[in-house]
Design an enzyme around this catalytic site. Structure first.
Site, PDB file in Angstrom:
ATOM      1  N   GLY A 101      39.747 104.197 -50.767  1.00  0.00           N
ATOM      2  CA  GLY A 101      40.273 105.053 -49.846  1.00  0.00           C
ATOM      3  C   GLY A 101      41.476 105.899 -50.456  1.00  0.00           C
ATOM      4  O   GLY A 101      41.875 106.834 -49.848  1.00  0.00           O
ATOM      5  N   ARG A 192      45.626 101.263 -62.834  1.00  0.00           N
ATOM      6  CA  ARG A 192      45.045  99.974 -62.955  1.00  0.00           C
ATOM      7  C   ARG A 192      44.054  99.889 -63.981  1.00  0.00           C
ATOM      8  O   ARG A 192      43.010 101.057 -64.153  1.00  0.00           O
ATOM      9  CB  ARG A 192      44.460  99.342 -61.632  1.00  0.00           C
ATOM     10  CG  ARG A 192      45.248  99.573 -60.428  1.00  0.00           C
ATOM     11  CD  ARG A 192      44.890  98.688 -59.353  1.00  0.00           C
ATOM     12  NE  ARG A 192      43.715  99.164 -58.607  1.00  0.00           N
ATOM     13  CZ  ARG A 192      43.558  98.705 -57.362  1.00  0.00           C
ATOM     14  NH1 ARG A 192      44.038  97.652 -56.911  1.00  0.00           N
ATOM     15  NH2 ARG A 192      42.357  99.091 -56.764  1.00  0.00           N
ATOM     16  N   ASP A 269      36.572  92.719 -49.288  1.00  0.00           N
ATOM     17  CA  ASP A 269      36.489  93.823 -50.167  1.00  0.00           C
ATOM     18  C   ASP A 269      37.572  93.768 -51.124  1.00  0.00           C
ATOM     19  O   ASP A 269      37.908  94.701 -52.035  1.00  0.00           O
ATOM     20  CB  ASP A 269      36.765  95.287 -49.460  1.00  0.00           C
ATOM     21  CG  ASP A 269      37.832  95.040 -48.429  1.00  0.00           C
ATOM     22  OD1 ASP A 269      37.754  94.065 -47.590  1.00  0.00           O
ATOM     23  OD2 ASP A 269      38.746  95.840 -48.296  1.00  0.00           O
ATOM     24  N   ASP A 279      43.843  94.040 -55.858  1.00  0.00           N
ATOM     25  CA  ASP A 279      44.429  94.676 -54.673  1.00  0.00           C
ATOM     26  C   ASP A 279      45.746  93.847 -54.149  1.00  0.00           C
ATOM     27  O   ASP A 279      45.808  93.260 -53.145  1.00  0.00           O
ATOM     28  CB  ASP A 279      43.291  94.826 -53.190  1.00  0.00           C
ATOM     29  CG  ASP A 279      42.555  95.842 -53.752  1.00  0.00           C
ATOM     30  OD1 ASP A 279      42.523  96.560 -54.806  1.00  0.00           O
ATOM     31  OD2 ASP A 279      41.626  96.419 -52.889  1.00  0.00           O
TER      32      ASP A 279
END
Ligand code: AMP
Ligand code: MG
Length: 535
Positions: A101, A192, A269, A279
């Site tokens: 997103g 990242r 996810d 994440d």
């Protein structure tokens, strides 16, 4: 900047036919081509020299080109930027399409040492997967991601890396506490880096839509690129792959339990098929050892993702991954075998990890039993410590460091004196009462008896323990202090912490202040012990 882009993901996998960034369902595709949103006044805050060196761009960190690329302002011809499409289970429920997103990969590069790495900008603007959100990231969450990825790497915990942390010069509006008080905050981007960002949820979306060709393409691609040693894709290779993902995941959980890391949002996810920590959102580090603790305020009532539940949650997530690839197999049996192997593998390696934390890897108990036995002498020590730690708040990180300093000869000391040796680890003085002192001294003596039976010199045991029990971790309040300063324009604490956390197992006398217990003011402060998903 000399980077060799190979872009296998976008070259070989099915693409979304549209290249607009409006939120939408994307079918039959692994990704959407999308460019980062340009930023108005970017400035670099921090970079990781080790990551840059791996990529062969260590001499470019000060250049304007580097700054522009890492903040979304420069996309060169050999890049092929995209947002990945994936789904996932969030807090136990199927959530449908999620996707990147606000993360936009610039592409994959072949590094000078011959490995492949994907560069991804997190906070780079809207994508088809932004679902009504803005696609940007704020400084506070970007500092947390940058510092923690690098800290984890140096702790020896598998993780995605962070190459850079930059301010965008643009403001982002967030309602931190979800209490109806949105406010502007500085925007930031983290670059990242990982061999791939493929998640459990990347495999879940296709079968949920009956898109089995795409499921097979992604799995075959993943095996050929990330798991080439497994051989050519086939139903047998799929099972071997699942087995390997399961063990990588178990290893990751053991590492998290070893260092006291709580991910906070273990949705499918947010689990990498490479077994990398991925994440960094409302994660936290246990200060006082508490298997029931979660830093994530969104998960406070259920505590689904609490510290002690992580290994079981990972297995639940693996079951979802198994369900996802099931349509490509003839039977469920091999997948079920992998899930039960997860438990035995985890338990065995968890025990080895705990033996290492205690400095007892070479212990042969006098009664002839083995330390790896289920319910054996090592298990008694582990359970004994859990119960005694439940009686008084005990700093996990400090406890193992002071434990390493106790000589086996201290077994003969009176209770009070023995417990005094680990006193630095306790938070609440009133909890150190007679009952606790009795319980803790009994445990320490049992421990020292075991250490004595290893016949190791005290110094040898202590040195071994200090290689697996960190002295420095990114305590929640330390990250928050760095955030507070940085928000005022002073980034020095980010640099200082980044530097100290490069050598987490070493004594660093000049950095002693970063190894102390969480101060009282941080006990219930937002950002220190309570974090929302707002980022
Ligand atoms: P997370 O739980 O943070 O991993 O995010 C779950 C989903 O929400 C993913 O698809 C993210 O890409 C998306 N997401 C999170 N924050 C944002 C944001 N600020 N803008 C757009 N999408 C977001
Ligand atoms: Mg995520």
């Amino acid at each position: 900047m000399d980077l060799t882009f190979t872009n296998r993901f976008t070259k070989e996998l099915p693409a979304d036919s549209l290249t607009t960034n409006g939120s939408r369902q994307v079918n039959r595709a692994c990704f959407s081509r999308i460019h980062p949103t340009p930023t108005s006044a970017p400035s670099m805050i921090a970079t990781s020299i080790e990551v840059a060196t791996d990529l062969g761009i260590e001499n470019d960190l000060e250049s304007d080109e580097f700054l522009q690329v890492m903040t979304g302002n420069l996309v060169t011809n050999d890049m092929d930027p995209y947002a990945a499409c994936y789904g996932g289970h969030q807090f136990g429920n199927w959530a449908g399409q999620l996707g990147d997103g606000r993360a936009i990969a610039l592409g994959e590069v072949l590094t000078p040492s011959g490995t492949y790495q994907t560069l991804q900008l997190k906070g780079a603007g809207p994508t088809p997967y932004s679902r009504g959100a803005d696609g940007f990231a704020v400084l506070r969450s970007s500092i947390r991601e940058f510092l923690c990825s690098e800290a984890m790497f140096h702790l020896g915990v598998p993780t995605t890396r962070a190459l850079s942390l930059a301010l965008t010069g643009d403001e982002v509006v967030r309602d931190v506490l979800y209490d109806g008080n949105p406010a502007p905050e500085p925007g930031a981007v983290v670059c990242r880096v990982a061999p791939s960002f493929t998640r459990f949820g990347s495999f879940e979306l296709f079968p949920s839509r009956g898109e089995l060709d795409e499921l097979r393409q992604l799995l075959d691609f993943t095996i050929r690129t990330d798991f080439p040693h497994l051989g050519e894709p086939s139903p047998e290779t799929y099972v071997a792959w699942y087995q390997e993902v399961s063990r990588l995941t178990a290893d990751l959980m053991i590492n998290w339990m070893r260092v006291g890391f709580v991910h906070g949002v273990m949705n499918t996810d947010n689990l990498s098929v490479l077994g990398l920590t991925i994440d960094y959102g409302p994660y936290g580090w246990v200060d006082n050892y508490d298997p029931g603790w979660t830093p994530n305020t969104t998960d406070r009532t259920q505590s689904r993702y609490r510290f002690g539940a992580q290994p079981q949650v990972a297995q639940w997530n693996l079951a979802q991954l198994g369900n996802a690839i099931l349509p490509l197999l003839d039977s469920t049996e091999p997948l079920e075998a992998v899930l039960s192997d997860y438990v035995s593998y985890y338990q065995k390696h968890f025990r080895s990890m705990m033996a290492a934390k205690f400095g007892l890897t070479t212990w042969s108990p006098a009664d002839g039993s083995s330390i790896t036995d289920d319910g054996g002498p090592l298990d008694s020590l582990i359970h004994g410590l859990n119960s005694v730690m439940a009686m008084a708040e005990t700093d996990m990180t400090i406890f193992y460091r002071v434990l390493a300093d106790i000589p086996t000869s201290a077994r003969l000391e009176p209770d009070e004196q023995l417990v005094e040796r680990v006193n630095d680890a306790f938070y609440v003085e009133e909890q150190i009462n007679a009952k606790f002192i009795m319980g803790m001294s009994i445990w320490i003596r049992a421990y020292l008896d075991a250490a004595h039976e290893t016949e190791l010199d005290d110094e040898v045991r202590s040195a071994a323990m200090n290689q697996v029990n960190p002295k420095y971790v990114l305590r929640n309040y330390l990250a928050q202090l760095a955030i507070d300063k940085s928000t005022e324009g002073d980034h020095s604490l980010i640099h200082q912490l980044h530097e100290v956390l490069r050598r987490p197992y070493e004594e660093q006398p000049e950095a002693e202040e970063f190894a102390v217990k969480r101060p009282d003011w941080a006990r219930n402060r937002v950002g220190c012990s309570q974090l929302s998903c707002s980022s």
